[in-house]
Design an enzyme around this catalytic site. Structure first.
Site: not given
Length: 222
Positions: A8, A10, A169
Site C-alpha cells: 500500500d 499511504d 496499514d
C-alpha cells in the site's frame, strides 16, 4: 514461497495520512465553511476519493462538483503544503525496498489513491525504480476493501496470489488482502489512526532495522 511483495502507499511507503486530513480540513473550511472532524475522516483511510465524497455529502451536505474537480482542488492544496514543508517520508522504507529488490522479489504498489498522486509521490521520493508495477484504485471497478486492487497488482506482476505478500496499514487494506487470499503484514503506523488488521501474520511498528529484519525473516520462511 513468496515471490512478490505488494505495498500500500499511504501510511506504508509515505506518511501521508496526517497530510491528507489536513488538506481536506483546510479545503472544507475554505470552500464550504465546514469544520471537518477527524473521527469522520477515519473510515476514509485506505479508501477512495468517491468514498470520501459520499461520506462528506452524507455528514455535512457538501457535494463536490465531480471527482476531477475534487482531485484538482486536493492536488493544489497538497502541492502548496508539500512545497512549503516537504514531502512526508517514511524513515527507513527505502532500506526495506532495497533489501527486498536485491533478494530478487518483485515489488508493486497497490493503492486506493489516484494514479497521478502515486506516480508523483514515488517520483519525488526516488522510489519508482524499485517497483515493477503500479496499481491504483482508479484501475478497478471495486477498490479496497474489495480484493480487486491486489488481484490486479498480482496479475500485472504475473505472480499467483498465494505467492504474494501484502504490506498494509489500514483496516480496509487488511480486508482487501484477506479477500484476495493474500497474507498480510501490518505496518502499524500510529498516524493512520485507529486501524485493525486481525488477519495480519506479522505486525511491525515502523521501517526500523529490527522491523525490516523481522519482515525479511518471515518472507524467507514462508
Amino acid at each position: 514461497m513468496i515471490k512478490a511483495v505488494i505495498f500500500d502507499m499511504d501510511g506504508v511507503l509515505i506518511d501521508t495520512e496526517p497530510l491528507h486530513y489536513r488538506c481536506w480540513k483546510e479545503i472544507l473550511k475554505e470552500h464550504y465553511d465546514v469544520e471537518f472532524d477527524y473521527d469522520i475522516y477515519l473510515p476514509c483511510i485506505g479508501s477512495t476519493r468517491q468514498f470520501f465524497r459520499d461520506l462528506v455529502k452524507a455528514h455535512y451536505g457538501v457535494d463536490f462538483p465531480d471527482l476531477d474537480e475534487m482531485n484538482r482542488i486536493m492536488k493544489v492544496k497538497k502541492s502548496q503544503i508539500v512545497k512549503a514543508e516537504g514531502f512526508p517520508e517514511m524513515p527507513g522504507v527505502e532500506n526495506a525496498l532495497k533489501q527486498l529488490k536485491e533478494m530478487g522479489y518483485k515489488l508493486a504498489v497497490a493503492s486506493s489513491s489516484p494514479e497521478s498522486e502515486i506516480m508523483d509521490a514515488m517520483t519525488r521520493l526516488g522510489l519508482m525504480p524499485y517497483f515493477d508495477s503500479i496499481t491504483s484504485g482508479d484501475h478497478v471497478e471495486h477498490p479496497k476493501p474489495e480484493p480487486d486492487t491486489f488481484l490486479l497488482a498480482a496479475e500485472r506482476l504475473n505472480v499467483p496470489t498465494d505467492n504474494c505478500l501484502v504490506i498494509e496499514d489500514s483496516t480496509n487494506g487488511g480486508r482487501a488482502a484477506l479477500a484476495a487470499k493474500m497474507d498480510c503484514v501490518w505496518l502499524h503506523n500510529p498516524h493512520s489512526g485507529h486501524q485493525d488488521i486481525p488477519n495480519a501474520i506479522l505486525e511491525i511498528p515502523a521501517w526500523t532495522e529490527d522491523g525490516i529484519e523481522k519482515l525479511v525473516k518471515l518472507i524467507q520462511e514462508m
